[in-house]
Every structure is written in C-alpha cells, then in structure tokens.
Enzyme design. Structure first.
Site, PDB file in Angstrom:
ATOM      1  N   HIS A  27       0.854  -1.188   0.000  1.00 24.45           N
ATOM      2  CA  HIS A  27       0.000   0.000   0.000  1.00 24.45           C
ATOM      3  C   HIS A  27       0.892   1.241   0.000  1.00 24.45           C
ATOM      4  CE1 HIS A  27      -3.822  -2.026   1.837  1.00 24.45           C
ATOM      5  NE2 HIS A  27      -3.328  -2.697   0.808  1.00 24.45           N
TER       6      HIS A  27
ATOM      7  N   CYS B  19      -2.087  -0.656   7.565  1.00 24.49           N
ATOM      8  CA  CYS B  19      -1.319   0.590   7.487  1.00 24.49           C
ATOM      9  C   CYS B  19      -1.370   1.363   8.799  1.00 24.49           C
ATOM     10  CB  CYS B  19      -1.809   1.434   6.322  1.00 24.49           C
ATOM     11  SG  CYS B  19      -1.463   0.657   4.716  1.00 24.49           S
TER      12      CYS B  19
ATOM     13  N   CYS C   8      -5.955   1.652   6.088  1.00 25.90           N
ATOM     14  CA  CYS C   8      -6.586   0.401   6.506  1.00 25.90           C
ATOM     15  C   CYS C   8      -5.946  -0.051   7.827  1.00 25.90           C
ATOM     16  CB  CYS C   8      -6.396  -0.662   5.420  1.00 25.90           C
ATOM     17  SG  CYS C   8      -4.678  -1.225   5.251  1.00 25.90           S
TER      18      CYS C   8
ATOM     19  N   GLU D 134       1.037   3.813   1.947  1.00 28.19           N
ATOM     20  CA  GLU D 134       1.597   4.154   3.257  1.00 28.19           C
ATOM     21  C   GLU D 134       2.809   3.278   3.583  1.00 28.19           C
ATOM     22  OE1 GLU D 134      -2.982   4.258   3.879  1.00 28.19           O
ATOM     23  OE2 GLU D 134      -1.549   3.284   2.542  1.00 28.19           O
TER      24      GLU D 134
END
Length: 144
Positions: free
Chosen positions: A46, A79, A76, A48
């Site tokens: 992701h 993260c 999420c 992040e």
C-alpha cells in the site's frame, strides 16, 4: 497533500488503485509511495507502507518519530498498525474509506488505549480532490 495526490496519479497510471503517500519531517520529504500491490504481487504494498519503507531506508531506522504522513485515503488496519509501529507523530489523510478505513470510518485503530504510542490525525484534507480521483478510477474500471 498535493504531492500525495501526484503520487496517487502515478498509481493510477500503473493501473493500481490511486492512493499516494508522503512522509515528511522538518519540511523534508523522507519517503514517498503509491499503491503497488498488483505490480509487485505484494498485498502489503500500500502507499503508506511504501512511504514508510522508503523513509526507513533514508533515515536508517524503522522508527520515524516526529514525522507526518500525508495520504490520500484513510489508512486500513494494516497501514494504521505500521503507522503506530513506526512511531509516526501525525497522520493527515484526504478521503474517508467507509469500507476499510481504520482511523475513523470502520474502526479506530489509532485510538486504542493499549498502544504505547499515540499518533495524532486529521482527516478530510483535500477530501473532494482525493475522493474524486478514486471515484473516477473505479467508474472507469466498471466501464471495462
């Protein structure tokens, strides 16, 4: 957040969900990332996580105290956990994620009292621009 939006556009150009992230400390960019799970065959890639990994390499430490993470979409659970473990001081995000948002929308991972680190956060920064990029991406996907 404008820089994070540019990173989100890179993700979109690569066919990924357009999310971008930028990690900053003392007005210096430590790390940046955009969604890459499809291209990298890595569910943890992701935006992040990419930005945190990049910053960790730059700083030479997995802990990033005093830093601020700007991301175009509410993080999420995975993260949010990485943000806590990296000791990021502040999170600023754009669009809310009503399905998997783990800061305010669905769960409040950063607010759990048992964590030994507290990350301050602010949502809805450039929310309409961030949300519009995501909406346009998914609308185009549905047309195919």
């Amino acid at each position: 957040m404008q820089e994070a939006l540019l990173l989100a556009q890179k993700a979109q150009e690569e066919g990924e969900v357009p999310v971008g992230a930028l990690l900053v400390q003392d007005n210096k960019i430590l790390g940046q990332g955009w969604n890459r799970p499809v291209a990298s065959h890595d569910p943890s890639a992701h935006a992040e996580i990419q930005a945190i990994r990049h910053a960790g390499r730059v700083v030479g430490n997995y802990r990033l105290p005093g830093s601020t993470l700007y991301v175009t979409l509410e993080p999420c659970t995975m993260c949010a956990g990485a943000i806590i473990h990296a000791r990021i001081k502040r999170l600023v995000f754009g669009a809310y994620d009503p399905r998997t948002g783990a800061v305010e929308s669905v769960t409040q991972v950063l607010d759990q009292p048992h964590h030994n680190h507290k990350t301050a956060y602010q949502g809805a920064v450039m929310e309409s621009e961030c949300a519009q990029l995501l909406k346009a991406f998914f609308a185009a996907k549905r047309l195919k």
